[in-house]
Design an enzyme around this catalytic site. Structure first.
Site, PDB file in Angstrom:
ATOM      1  N   GLY A 127     -51.257 -51.887 104.562  1.00 20.19           N
ATOM      2  CA  GLY A 127     -51.929 -50.791 105.253  1.00 20.19           C
ATOM      3  C   GLY A 127     -51.649 -50.768 106.738  1.00 20.19           C
TER       4      GLY A 127
ATOM      5  N   THR B 157     -47.703 -55.522 112.815  1.00 16.22           N
ATOM      6  CA  THR B 157     -47.172 -55.933 111.523  1.00 16.22           C
ATOM      7  C   THR B 157     -47.785 -57.286 111.135  1.00 16.22           C
ATOM      8  OG1 THR B 157     -45.129 -56.238 110.269  1.00 16.22           O
ATOM      9  CG2 THR B 157     -45.141 -57.171 112.475  1.00 16.22           C
TER      10      THR B 157
ATOM     11  N   SER C  40     -43.749 -51.688 110.958  1.00 26.00           N
ATOM     12  CA  SER C  40     -42.540 -50.873 110.729  1.00 26.00           C
ATOM     13  C   SER C  40     -42.912 -49.529 110.104  1.00 26.00           C
ATOM     14  CB  SER C  40     -41.582 -51.626 109.809  1.00 26.00           C
ATOM     15  OG  SER C  40     -42.221 -51.873 108.567  1.00 26.00           O
ATOM     16  N   GLU C  41     -44.066 -49.475 109.442  1.00 26.60           N
ATOM     17  CA  GLU C  41     -44.472 -48.232 108.768  1.00 26.60           C
ATOM     18  C   GLU C  41     -45.012 -47.189 109.744  1.00 26.60           C
ATOM     19  OE1 GLU C  41     -45.766 -48.363 104.358  1.00 26.60           O
ATOM     20  OE2 GLU C  41     -46.711 -50.097 105.283  1.00 26.60           O
TER      21      GLU C  41
ATOM     22  N   HIS D 256     -53.038 -45.486 106.488  1.00 29.30           N
ATOM     23  CA  HIS D 256     -52.250 -45.725 105.275  1.00 29.30           C
ATOM     24  C   HIS D 256     -52.812 -46.951 104.560  1.00 29.30           C
ATOM     25  CE1 HIS D 256     -49.208 -46.847 102.495  1.00 29.30           C
ATOM     26  NE2 HIS D 256     -48.813 -47.897 103.206  1.00 29.30           N
TER      27      HIS D 256
ATOM     28  N   HIS E 134     -53.342 -48.870 100.246  1.00 37.12           N
ATOM     29  CA  HIS E 134     -52.924 -48.908  98.842  1.00 37.12           C
ATOM     30  C   HIS E 134     -54.161 -49.009  97.949  1.00 37.12           C
ATOM     31  CE1 HIS E 134     -49.643 -51.342 101.074  1.00 37.12           C
ATOM     32  NE2 HIS E 134     -49.262 -50.086 101.059  1.00 37.12           N
TER      33      HIS E 134
ATOM     34  N   HIS F 126     -45.948 -46.260  95.863  1.00 38.51           N
ATOM     35  CA  HIS F 126     -46.259 -46.980  97.094  1.00 38.51           C
ATOM     36  C   HIS F 126     -47.763 -46.963  97.405  1.00 38.51           C
ATOM     37  CE1 HIS F 126     -45.501 -47.272 101.739  1.00 38.51           C
ATOM     38  NE2 HIS F 126     -46.316 -48.199 101.294  1.00 38.51           N
TER      39      HIS F 126
HETATM   40 ZN   LIG Z   1     -47.688 -49.392 102.493  1.00 37.73          ZN
END
Ligand SMILES: [Zn+2]
Length: 359
Positions: free
Chosen positions: A117, A133, A163-164, A183, A185, A246
């Site tokens: 996330g 990260t 990196s996301e 973000h 999951h 994802h």
């Molecule tokens: Zn992810």
């Protein structure tokens, strides 16, 4: 004869939590008292003293608290010293705190595991706060938060950025209203993303109003320019996007707003999943959906469905919309697919897969 109110009288009223708006129409005011009334009218959103219990308080009309961060266009800090000062300013520190609080919430809800996330908040034309990260989102402190420009270059913070972040930046570049992205999951919504399925419309009113239609992005390696481009393009139409195989990314006007979309998305997917075990979803009618979309528009949230779809197409006619992989990015928005294009055998297969996992 009407009473003469002095500045002291009014200050006393405010201190007691009384309403200046309740002064009689013909109240006489000293010049200083008039200044106080003017000041109060000018800052209706400022903090007011709490009213003692049982006392009527209506100095101003009720105001929703607004956590949206608004910067001066063209006013981004530029030099290293300016960036440093801005990055550690009280207002930015407060946003970092909120990012950490939302991190705790996504972690405690089980929406992220390990270092999964990430969270961003836009704080300038070209400045975005982001989580680093390789960190658990449940245990961050404000010192962990980084700052990047819209190309993803880190401009402040001691830990390397996620990196996301590029996917978040893809959304922010395409949709100026997106001031924050979350973000994660979450298990149910991610299961839908893995199955390549988006839940149907016309089932529960709240997701229609507060979430809008859930988007679907075909699989791309997380954090790549391809992922950012596809998700970014979808963000114009969707505040919540399932990223195939994802997870989920949601945007809002502030970090809590973006987080709420995440909660809405996962709760919706969970309810639909359980509904499948007890007879399957039953939809309400199209005209009711239209009312909800109008309500959403009234609340200032974007919704493309009224413009793009005829009334008869508003509700997905099938139970689920299945996104077959691989998908060209042009087909990522599932609403344009007529019902006949949906392979019923595939719908059944995916339904069976979900049911099997649940049992
Ligand atoms: Zn992810």
């Amino acid at each position: 004869m009407s009473k003469l109110y002095t500045a002291k009288d009014l200050e006393k009223m405010v201190a007691q939590g009384q309403c200046l708006g309740t002064l009689p129409e013909n109240a006489k005011l000293t010049p200083m008292a008039r200044d106080i009334i003017r000041k109060h009218k000018g800052k209706s959103s400022s903090k007011q003293p709490a009213a003692p219990s049982g006392q009527r308080l209506s100095i101003h009309s009720p105001v929703l608290p607004d956590a949206e961060y608004n910067w001066k266009p063209g006013g981004d800090p530029k030099t290293a010293a300016e960036l440093e000062k801005f990055f550690y300013s009280p207002e930015i520190q407060a946003i970092k705190e909120r990012i950490c609080q939302i991190g705790q919430r996504i972690w405690s809800k089980g929406y992220v595991d390990g270092n999964g996330g990430n969270i961003t908040v836009r704080v300038g034309d070209n400045l975005v706060l982001c989580t680093p990260t390789l960190i658990s989102k449940g245990f961050m402190t404000p010192d962990d938060i980084c700052m990047v420009d819209l190309d993803g270059n880190q401009v402040a913070g001691t830990r390397p950025r996620t990196s996301e972040v590029n996917t978040h930046l893809g959304i922010m570049k395409n949709e100026p209203k997106a001031k924050s992205c979350v973000h994660a999951h979450p298990v149910y919504a991610t299961a839908f993303a893995v199955a390549g399925v988006t839940p149907p419309s016309c089932l529960i009113p709240e997701p229609e109003v507060f979430l809008g239609e859930i988007g679907f992005a075909s699989y791309q390696t997380p954090g790549t320019p391809e992922n950012a481009a596809e998700v970014g393009a979808l963000a114009k139409k969707h505040q919540s996007i399932l990223m195939q195989n994802h997870g989920v990314i949601c945007w809002g006007k502030d970090v809590e707003d973006a987080y709420w979309k995440m909660e809405n998305t996962d709760a919706f997917c969970q309810t639909v999943t359980i509904t499948m075990q007890i007879g399957g979803p039953k939809q309400y009618s199209n005209d009711k959906l239209k009312e909800l979309i109008l309500l959403r528009k009234k609340l200032g949230m974007p919704d493309h469905r009224l413009e793009e779809l005829k009334e008869c197409e508003l509700c997905d006619p099938g139970e689920y919309t299945v996104h077959t992989a691989p998908q060209p990015s042009a087909c990522a928005c599932h609403v344009s697919a007529p019902a006949s294009d949906v392979d019923e055998a595939l719908v059944q297969k995916i339904t069976d897969m979900i049911m099997e996992k649940l049992s």
